[in-house]
Each structure stands twice: as C-alpha cells, then as structure tokens.
Design an enzyme around this catalytic site. Structure first.
Site, mmCIF file in Angstrom:
data_model
loop_
_atom_site.group_PDB
_atom_site.id
_atom_site.type_symbol
_atom_site.label_atom_id
_atom_site.label_comp_id
_atom_site.label_asym_id
_atom_site.label_seq_id
_atom_site.Cartn_x
_atom_site.Cartn_y
_atom_site.Cartn_z
ATOM 1 N N PRO A 2 0.838 -1.209 0.000
ATOM 2 C CA PRO A 2 0.000 0.000 0.000
ATOM 3 C C PRO A 2 0.869 1.254 0.000
ATOM 4 O O PRO A 2 1.906 1.295 0.653
ATOM 5 C CB PRO A 2 -0.802 -0.094 1.302
ATOM 6 N N GLU A 3 0.429 2.278 -0.738
ATOM 7 C CA GLU A 3 1.162 3.543 -0.745
ATOM 8 C C GLU A 3 0.502 4.490 0.264
ATOM 9 O O GLU A 3 -0.538 4.168 0.847
ATOM 10 C CB GLU A 3 1.215 4.103 -2.168
ATOM 11 N N LYS A 52 3.992 5.644 5.588
ATOM 12 C CA LYS A 52 3.252 4.390 5.632
ATOM 13 C C LYS A 52 3.050 3.909 7.073
ATOM 14 O O LYS A 52 2.718 2.741 7.290
ATOM 15 C CB LYS A 52 3.986 3.332 4.802
ATOM 16 N N ARG A 254 13.742 -3.269 -6.213
ATOM 17 C CA ARG A 254 12.352 -3.167 -6.684
ATOM 18 C C ARG A 254 12.366 -2.847 -8.175
ATOM 19 O O ARG A 254 13.229 -2.104 -8.642
ATOM 20 C CB ARG A 254 11.604 -2.046 -5.935
#
Ligand SMILES: [Zn+2]
Length: 264
Positions: A2-3, A52, A254
């Site tokens: 989730p961002e 986050k 990533r």
C-alpha cells in the site's frame, strides 16, 4: 505494498469509526495480546499517519503503531463481529463497526517519544499539511543515487511506493537512473507539487489516478481493478505517448518501469 494515500484513508476511516469512544482491543492470534490488554477499553483520541506508518492514539498516552508492509491489511465488519478467521493480530471493536488487522510488518504499543523516533527517520509526507519539501530537496540534490531509488527511500520522502514512483518520473520526463545531483530545482518543485496533487486524488478517490485525460485511452490497466498507468507493470508494451517499448529493470531491489524515449 500500500502507498501513503491508503494509510491516510485508513486513518480517516478509523477516526470516523472509533474515535471518541471506548474501543475493545484484543489479539485473537495472541502475538499482540499483552499490548492489546493495555489499551482495551480505552477511548481512541485520534489517529495520525506519517508516510506508511499509522498511529492510534489512546487516552492517557499509549499509542498503537502499525506498518502494513507487503502483506498487512485491515478488514472491517459491522458489529456483532464474526468469529476471527486466520491470523488476526489485532481486533478493534467499537459500537457499530470492528476491524481485524492481519499480517502487518509492525503492530506495537509505543509512547510519544517513540513516535517521535519513528518520525525522525522519515522524510516529508506529501499528504501531511506540515510536509517540508525542502528537506527532501536537500537530500536529493546532494545524492549520487538514482532518483528512482531516492523516491522510494522513506527517509527522503515518506509514503511513495512503486506506482507513484514510476508514474511521477514518467509524467516529468525524468529517467529513473538520473542521479539526484542532476535533478534541477525546477524539476523537483514541479514533481513535488504534482506528487501532492496526485496523492490527494488517491486519498479522495481511494484509487491511484496518474494518466492525463488526453492519454487515457488505448490498452487497459495491467490488471482488472488496478490503476491505468503510463509505465508501471507495462514492460514490453508500447508507451502511451510515443509508442516506444516500455522498459523495466531492478533498482535497489524493486522493479522500476520507464520509457527510454520520453524520459531523459
Ligand atoms: Zn514514450
């Protein structure tokens, strides 16, 4: 993962559902049992977010700190709550709603000083009113690391994940491998302003929107119910703007996506 906009939405939801009244807190799975007992029955004063990291502030001081990581999620139910299913780390139950937290990277009880320690390690969060982009710029303009990596570094900017990272760089025609020192202040300022606007749209609508109306046609999103993107998870497909094949590569662990023609 989730961002940041997802965490801000959760904080607002939890504020609406639970704040101002006592909350029953438990740990059906047991791993958070002692901490849950310490806040069980207390009034949730407010919620807050930085990047986050989600915080539930209870009366008389204790704070529950949650980081969802890759696999964490909250599942809401109307009361009465069903029996817990699977590994429920924390269950919060208010008058009309309850929520189950499963699979977080962090779920711990901390105090104000420890919140300050967490926040001290984070860069500005574009969705917070107190965000200071000057902090992020000072880090970026001195760095020899690629901008694609700097944007994902939560100590530079807090809350950006892979979708906003890849899409923001496309929207500003910046190659993800360009080093921080080679980004101009004007480029940074425009990108920061755009990032704030994009994340506010994500916060309001609960979904990422990054493709400008004039480009919002052609191939659908990479998966049903996922955002339509310029480059994220579109490797091998033609760029929506110039038709060049979208590239991907691993950058500090990533996958980053970009158009080698549009981004320099
Ligand atoms: Zn292109």
């Amino acid at each position: 993962m989730p961002e940041g906009h997802t965490l801000h939405r959760l904080a607002r939801l939890h504020q609406r559902r639970f704040a101002g009244a006592p909350v029953a807190v438990s740990s059906p799975q047991g791993r958070f049992a002692d901490s849950a007992a310490a806040v069980d029955g207390r009034v949730l004063r407010r919620t807050s977010v930085w990047g986050k990291h989600l915080f539930h502030h209870y009366t008389d001081g204790p704070i529950v700190h949650v980081h969802l990581g890759l696999y964490g999620s909250f599942t809401e139910h109307a009361t009465p709550m069903p029996a817990p299913v699977g590994q429920v780390r924390m269950r919060m139950v208010g008058a009309e709603y309850g929520t189950d937290l499963r699979g977080p990277t962090v779920c711990e009880l901390i105090d104000d000083a420890q919140v300050a320690d967490v926040v001290a390690r984070l860069g500005p969060d574009p969705l917070r009113r107190d965000a200071d982009p000057g902090w992020a710029w000072a880090r970026i303009t001195k760095s020899r690391r690629p901008i694609g990596a700097l944007l994902m570094d939560q100590t530079v900017i807090a809350g950006v994940g892979n979708v906003y990272r890849s899409e923001l760089l496309f929207r500003h025609a910046i190659d993800p491998y360009r080093v921080g020192r080679a980004i101009t202040e004007a480029e940074f300022t425009e990108a920061w302003t755009d990032l704030v606007a994009l994340m506010k749209i994500g916060l309001r609508r609960g979904k990422i929107f990054v493709v400008r109306p004039e480009h919002d046609h052609g191939a659908p999103s990479y998966l049903p119910d996922r955002p339509r993107t310029y480059v994220y998870r579109r490797a091998g497909d033609p760029c929506r703007v110039c038709g060049t094949t979208v590239h991907t590569a691993e950058l500090e662990g990533r996958n980053v996506f970009w158009c080698p023609e549009c981004q320099r």
